[in-house]
Write a protein that holds these residues in place. Sequence first.
Motif, mmCIF file in Angstrom:
data_model
loop_
_atom_site.group_PDB
_atom_site.id
_atom_site.type_symbol
_atom_site.label_atom_id
_atom_site.label_comp_id
_atom_site.label_asym_id
_atom_site.label_seq_id
_atom_site.Cartn_x
_atom_site.Cartn_y
_atom_site.Cartn_z
ATOM 1 N N ASP A 1 12.565 -12.814 -0.015
ATOM 2 C CA ASP A 1 13.839 -12.218 0.388
ATOM 3 C C ASP A 1 13.969 -10.754 -0.028
ATOM 4 O OD1 ASP A 1 14.699 -14.511 1.641
ATOM 5 O OD2 ASP A 1 15.785 -15.260 -0.115
ATOM 6 N N ALA A 2 13.049 -10.257 -0.840
ATOM 7 C CA ALA A 2 13.019 -8.824 -1.167
ATOM 8 C C ALA A 2 12.230 -8.128 -0.068
ATOM 9 C CB ALA A 2 12.390 -8.597 -2.538
ATOM 10 N N ARG A 3 12.899 -7.854 1.026
ATOM 11 C CA ARG A 3 12.197 -7.478 2.252
ATOM 12 C C ARG A 3 12.170 -5.969 2.499
ATOM 13 N NH1 ARG A 3 15.200 -12.195 4.071
ATOM 14 N NH2 ARG A 3 16.916 -10.770 4.550
ATOM 15 N N CYS A 4 11.074 -5.567 3.128
ATOM 16 C CA CYS A 4 10.991 -4.232 3.717
ATOM 17 C C CYS A 4 10.449 -4.375 5.132
ATOM 18 C CB CYS A 4 10.109 -3.298 2.887
ATOM 19 S SG CYS A 4 8.330 -3.623 3.024
ATOM 20 N N HIS A 5 10.646 -3.341 5.930
ATOM 21 C CA HIS A 5 10.172 -3.327 7.307
ATOM 22 C C HIS A 5 9.075 -2.274 7.418
ATOM 23 C CE1 HIS A 5 13.513 -5.879 8.873
ATOM 24 N NE2 HIS A 5 14.079 -5.423 7.755
ATOM 25 N N HIS A 6 7.878 -2.736 7.744
ATOM 26 C CA HIS A 6 6.691 -1.885 7.749
ATOM 27 C C HIS A 6 6.387 -1.432 9.176
ATOM 28 C CE1 HIS A 6 2.201 -1.312 6.696
ATOM 29 N NE2 HIS A 6 2.899 -0.373 6.106
ATOM 30 N N HIS A 7 6.319 -0.134 9.373
ATOM 31 C CA HIS A 7 6.082 0.404 10.708
ATOM 32 C C HIS A 7 4.673 0.055 11.192
ATOM 33 C CE1 HIS A 7 9.164 3.682 9.398
ATOM 34 N NE2 HIS A 7 9.730 2.533 9.627
ATOM 35 N N VAL A 8 4.577 -0.382 12.423
ATOM 36 C CA VAL A 8 3.286 -0.702 13.036
ATOM 37 C C VAL A 8 3.135 0.174 14.266
ATOM 38 C CG1 VAL A 8 1.801 -2.492 13.984
ATOM 39 C CG2 VAL A 8 3.480 -3.092 12.229
ATOM 40 N N PRO A 9 2.406 1.294 14.163
ATOM 41 C CA PRO A 9 2.273 2.216 15.295
ATOM 42 C C PRO A 9 1.379 1.654 16.387
ATOM 43 C CG PRO A 9 0.905 2.939 13.471
ATOM 44 C CD PRO A 9 1.695 1.768 12.963
ATOM 45 N N ALA A 10 1.383 2.321 17.525
ATOM 46 C CA ALA A 10 0.652 1.833 18.695
ATOM 47 C C ALA A 10 -0.844 1.718 18.444
ATOM 48 C CB ALA A 10 0.917 2.759 19.887
ATOM 49 N N ASP A 11 -1.413 2.590 17.607
ATOM 50 C CA ASP A 11 -2.860 2.544 17.394
ATOM 51 C C ASP A 11 -3.293 1.371 16.526
ATOM 52 O OD1 ASP A 11 -1.856 3.448 14.997
ATOM 53 O OD2 ASP A 11 -3.229 5.150 14.811
ATOM 54 N N ARG A 12 -2.325 0.597 15.997
ATOM 55 C CA ARG A 12 -2.679 -0.576 15.186
ATOM 56 C C ARG A 12 -2.443 -1.900 15.918
ATOM 57 N NH1 ARG A 12 -1.186 0.771 8.845
ATOM 58 N NH2 ARG A 12 -2.329 2.738 8.771
ATOM 59 N N VAL A 13 -2.134 -1.830 17.177
ATOM 60 C CA VAL A 13 -1.945 -3.071 17.935
ATOM 61 C C VAL A 13 -3.055 -3.245 18.974
ATOM 62 C CG1 VAL A 13 0.536 -3.091 17.562
ATOM 63 C CG2 VAL A 13 -0.380 -1.969 19.602
ATOM 64 N N THR A 14 -4.166 -2.581 18.742
ATOM 65 C CA THR A 14 -5.299 -2.686 19.657
ATOM 66 C C THR A 14 -6.341 -3.645 19.107
ATOM 67 O OG1 THR A 14 -6.517 -0.875 18.600
ATOM 68 C CG2 THR A 14 -4.947 -0.276 20.343
ATOM 69 N N ARG A 15 -7.157 -4.174 19.996
ATOM 70 C CA ARG A 15 -8.266 -5.029 19.566
ATOM 71 C C ARG A 15 -9.223 -4.251 18.669
ATOM 72 N NH1 ARG A 15 -8.869 -10.699 20.159
ATOM 73 N NH2 ARG A 15 -7.905 -11.350 22.113
ATOM 74 N N ARG A 16 -9.414 -2.992 18.987
ATOM 75 C CA ARG A 16 -10.340 -2.179 18.207
ATOM 76 C C ARG A 16 -9.885 -2.092 16.754
ATOM 77 N NH1 ARG A 16 -12.061 4.100 19.579
ATOM 78 N NH2 ARG A 16 -13.536 4.360 17.844
ATOM 79 N N TYR A 17 -8.592 -1.834 16.534
ATOM 80 C CA TYR A 17 -8.103 -1.743 15.157
ATOM 81 C C TYR A 17 -8.165 -3.104 14.482
ATOM 82 C CZ TYR A 17 -5.264 -0.812 11.078
ATOM 83 O OH TYR A 17 -4.849 -0.692 9.775
ATOM 84 N N PHE A 18 -7.804 -4.163 15.209
ATOM 85 C CA PHE A 18 -7.862 -5.519 14.666
ATOM 86 C C PHE A 18 -9.258 -5.815 14.129
ATOM 87 C CE2 PHE A 18 -8.671 -10.069 15.239
ATOM 88 C CZ PHE A 18 -7.566 -10.656 14.652
ATOM 89 N N ARG A 19 -10.274 -5.516 14.911
ATOM 90 C CA ARG A 19 -11.651 -5.792 14.493
ATOM 91 C C ARG A 19 -12.067 -4.908 13.328
ATOM 92 N NH1 ARG A 19 -13.031 -5.852 20.874
ATOM 93 N NH2 ARG A 19 -12.729 -8.099 21.235
ATOM 94 N N ARG A 20 -11.682 -3.638 13.376
ATOM 95 C CA ARG A 20 -12.051 -2.719 12.289
ATOM 96 C C ARG A 20 -11.409 -3.137 10.980
ATOM 97 N NH1 ARG A 20 -10.227 2.591 10.478
ATOM 98 N NH2 ARG A 20 -8.560 2.595 12.022
ATOM 99 N N ARG A 21 -10.156 -3.562 11.076
ATOM 100 C CA ARG A 21 -9.452 -3.976 9.855
ATOM 101 C C ARG A 21 -10.047 -5.263 9.277
ATOM 102 N NH1 ARG A 21 -8.068 -4.754 5.756
ATOM 103 N NH2 ARG A 21 -6.025 -4.825 4.758
ATOM 104 N N CYS A 22 -10.447 -6.195 10.127
ATOM 105 C CA CYS A 22 -11.070 -7.430 9.643
ATOM 106 C C CYS A 22 -12.387 -7.127 8.940
ATOM 107 C CB CYS A 22 -11.293 -8.404 10.796
ATOM 108 S SG CYS A 22 -9.777 -9.153 11.437
#
Length: 320
Positions: free
Chosen positions: A221-242
């Motif tokens: 419940d101690a919440r924050c809202h973390h911005h997720v820009p457009a360049d982090r919703v791509t398959r490329r970023y998903f794979r790189r982050r994994c």
Amino acid sequence: MPDGPEGPLRADDLRLSVVLCAYTLERWSDIEQAVASLRRQTVAPAQVVVVADHNDELLERARAAFPDVTCVPNTGPRGLSGARNTGVAVAEGDVVAFLDDDAAAEPEWAERLLAAFTGDDVIGVGGGVLPDWRAPRPAWFPDEFLWVVGCSYQGLPRTRAEVRNPIGANMAFRRDVFTDAGGFDSDIGRLGKDAAGCEETEFAIRARRARPGSRVLVEPDARCHHHVPADRVTRRYFRRRCRAEGRSKALVSRLAGTDQALSSERVYVRQTLPSGIVRGLRQAARGDRAGAARAWAIVEGALLTATSYAWARVRARRSG
């Protein structure tokens, strides 16, 4: 931890310092929103610290824009760990909280974090991190992999509970723990836009070893809202982050030992991921075409992370 005039400080007596680490002016509007969110807290932090990571222009702009904030340069190695250690060094509160520079805290964030320090054995508390999508969330993106964008993911406790480590975007530790355990390891963690991480994992493990019997909690419940820009919703970023997560976990395993470094991941792989795959396939069978895509993303993400981890371990053995 410092004692008050009548003994150990209670949770409602704790003074909070909040550290924001920033490295680029590209996020200036995000930094402004983060600072503004801290000014709206129901329990005001005793101190807000902005650490500029080897960026003089950013430092001067922050000092001009935030006269009520302690703005300092990173005096350690370039990167998030060095910047956090700098923030700890100038922090004056009994508890030091860390909020990402592209996150905004809800008004009761500080109050709820501090309330979770229910005893001297609680040395750290993490909060809930909700995604603030700056571009449409892809239908294929599974809840089980929200950690890819630095947010709370399926499988984490939904009520206050003990955890191995908090999410780095939203966490707090007693300040004197850093005296006992040392700071964040500057050989681990993000450097600029690099996708690596896990410095908070290694630190939390080391901190509990320095304080036998201590606990780290999550207070969703101690919440924050973390911005997720457009360049982090791509398959490329998903794979790189994994892949980066696999490398980071391999390094943490070397430093902290495999048993503790992978304790949470074993439950995640054995329970959370299979449940997510089954759910996605059931959704696909009911007509949700994206269900199969989410199931596949879970499989792909797990394989990429695991193979990157294994390869990093092999390379470490060869070089060692």
